[in-house]
Design a protein around this motif. Structure first.
Motif, PDB file in Angstrom:
ATOM      1  N   THR A   1       0.826  -1.212   0.000  1.00 19.23           N
ATOM      2  CA  THR A   1       0.000   0.000   0.000  1.00 19.23           C
ATOM      3  C   THR A   1       0.855   1.255   0.000  1.00 19.23           C
ATOM      4  O   THR A   1       0.317   2.355  -0.051  1.00 19.23           O
ATOM      5  CB  THR A   1      -0.923   0.018   1.228  1.00 19.23           C
TER       6      THR A   1
ATOM      7  N   GLN B   1      -1.973  -6.793   8.565  1.00 20.12           N
ATOM      8  CA  GLN B   1      -1.781  -5.596   9.378  1.00 20.12           C
ATOM      9  C   GLN B   1      -0.314  -5.158   9.335  1.00 20.12           C
ATOM     10  O   GLN B   1       0.588  -5.989   9.350  1.00 20.12           O
ATOM     11  CB  GLN B   1      -2.217  -5.859  10.825  1.00 20.12           C
ATOM     12  N   LYS B   2      -0.116  -3.849   9.308  1.00 19.84           N
ATOM     13  CA  LYS B   2       1.235  -3.317   9.162  1.00 19.84           C
ATOM     14  C   LYS B   2       2.019  -3.508  10.451  1.00 19.84           C
ATOM     15  O   LYS B   2       1.516  -3.225  11.541  1.00 19.84           O
ATOM     16  CB  LYS B   2       1.178  -1.833   8.815  1.00 19.84           C
TER      17      LYS B   2
ATOM     18  N   LYS C   1      -1.317   1.949   4.968  1.00 18.36           N
ATOM     19  CA  LYS C   1      -2.524   1.170   5.237  1.00 18.36           C
ATOM     20  C   LYS C   1      -2.178  -0.320   5.285  1.00 18.36           C
ATOM     21  O   LYS C   1      -1.164  -0.738   4.720  1.00 18.36           O
ATOM     22  CB  LYS C   1      -3.557   1.409   4.120  1.00 18.36           C
TER      23      LYS C   1
END
Lengths: 166, 263
Positions: free
Chosen positions: A98, A127-128, A135
């Motif tokens: 992203t 999830q980062k 994002k």
């Protein structure tokens, strides 16, 4: 010319009109030029947007379920998606970072998804964990076809943690 | 006794053909010199008289001239490369490989194009640093600074669009990343990216669009702004030299260009 009258000025005084003929035609001309320019802009915008794209379909057939054993994260390089099978069920993630659109890769030894371009890291739910990505990796719409094959629509994102339970 | 070359030149300048092309005639008078400028289609936009000092290329440390020189090199080598390069997905990469390994002198021309491109970006920056730190952007030259900024942007865009054309992994990911930056523009970002690429991915449409931008649209705009840039140099009182500063002129008790320019 014995008598020079200025009809425009007297007209203005008597009728209260703002425009004389010259101004009227000037404004009409400029106005139509403006309209034509706006039309030309729309025309070129439409021309530059391709009506038909020779791009792969966003819908991917990822094959039968048994291709994805429990606990596996599988990257399909051609369609740039991950197919993940964990205890809660199946889901698919976009493999496009992203941050700036590079293709990420699953690192089994680190148990995370990593991007080679600028070092973003994600867990297997997208999830980062680290890096510049703004994002999480989007979850993609996933369902089972009538033949029992896993289908993914890359153009439709769904809320996170919406597992496909079989 | 004049040399044979001078005699031949003299005879040539007296021929009817020569005089039909160069109408200013023979002579070194001020009028003749003015006519040479005024009657040339390429020079007539310029003032007929200008102080030599104001056009001394050394005033820009030759950086402006060198930037122009690299641009001209890029035009020549670029046109030659276009004769072998097809902007299509199946052919682009192999055409570049052919240029390097099959076409005679292709390797030389491609490398000349590549190094000139790097040099042009470097020289444009160096030129702007010099203009900035010498204060040459100040009035009356402030508009020419703006033209220069536009030229820098065109230079960078030329560099960027040319990057995709070899159609290798480096090019593909550079353009993927670069066009994703453009999609960060608020509201219309994704539309800009779509129009740039002619699709959602870097693909055949993107290659063709970048090719047209690189070979036609951007070079033509560069030439247009270069013309304005060079014209403004003379209209703004020549290249910036220390003597054209008002303070320096007053100190020297001589009339300066700027004073003479005042009506």
């Amino acid at each position: 010319m014995p008598t020079m009258t200025t009809p425009t000025q007297t007209d203005r005084l008597e009728t209260g009109y703002e425009l004389d003929r010259r101004e009227f035609f000037t404004k009409l001309g400029l106005g139509s030029l403006g309209l034509a320019s706006a039309g030309a802009l729309a025309f070129y915008y439409r021309y530059l947007s391709p009506s038909v794209l020779f791009e792969p379909s966003p819908i991917v057939n990822a094959g039968p379920l048994d291709r994805y054993p429990a606990g596996s994260v599988t990257l399909d390089v051609d369609s740039a998606i991950y197919l993940v099978h964990i205890a809660e069920g199946y889901f698919s993630l976009s493999a496009i970072c992203t941050h700036l659109g590079c293709m990420t890769a699953w690192k089994p030894e680190l148990n995370m998804i990593a991007c080679p371009c600028h070092g973003s890291r994600f867990n297997r739910e997208g999830q980062k964990l680290a890096g510049p990505a703004p994002k999480p990796l989007p979850w993609l719409k996933t369902w089972l076809s009538d033949d029992g094959e896993l289908m993914v629509d890359r153009s439709v994102t769904i809320p996170q943690l919406q597992f496909l339970r079989v | 006794m004049p040399s044979p070359i001078a005699t031949a030149l003299d005879r040539l300048e007296r021929t009817r053909v020569w005089r039909s092309i160069f109408r200013s005639g023979k002579g070194r008078s001020t009028l003749h010199n003015a006519l040479v400028i005024q009657q040339s289609v390429f020079l007539h936009l310029f003032s007929v008289k200008v102080r030599k000092r104001m056009l001394s290329l050394g005033a820009t440390w030759y950086l402006g001239t060198l930037t122009l020189a690299t641009f001209l090199l890029l035009v020549v080598t670029g046109v030659l490369l276009m004769l072998y390069y097809h902007p299509s997905v199946p052919q682009a990469y192999t055409d570049v490989k052919d240029l390097q390994f099959v076409v005679s002198s292709g390797l030389f021309l491609r490398n000349l194009h590549r190094w000139s491109a790097h040099a042009m970006v470097f020289l444009a920056f160096a030129h702007m640093f010099r203009v900035f730190y010498r204060g040459a952007y100040r009035p009356p030259r402030e508009f020419n600074w703006v033209v220069g900024v536009v030229l820098l942007l065109i230079t960078l865009l030329l560099s960027y669009t040319g990057y995709l054309l070899p159609w290798d992994q480096l090019a593909y990911w550079a353009i993927t990343v670069g066009t994703n930056i453009s999609s960060a523009v608020p509201l219309v970002g994704d539309k800009i990216r779509f129009l740039l690429l002619g699709g959602h991915f870097v693909n055949a449409n993107a290659l063709l669009r970048f090719y047209v931008l690189h070979c036609v649209i951007l070079p033509l705009s560069a030439v247009l702004f270069l013309a304005v840039h060079f014209w403004r140099i003379r209209k703004d009182g020549g290249l910036y030299v220390r003597e054209s500063e008002p303070g320096a002129a007053e100190a020297a008790q001589t009339s300066t260009t700027e004073e003479r320019e005042k009506p």
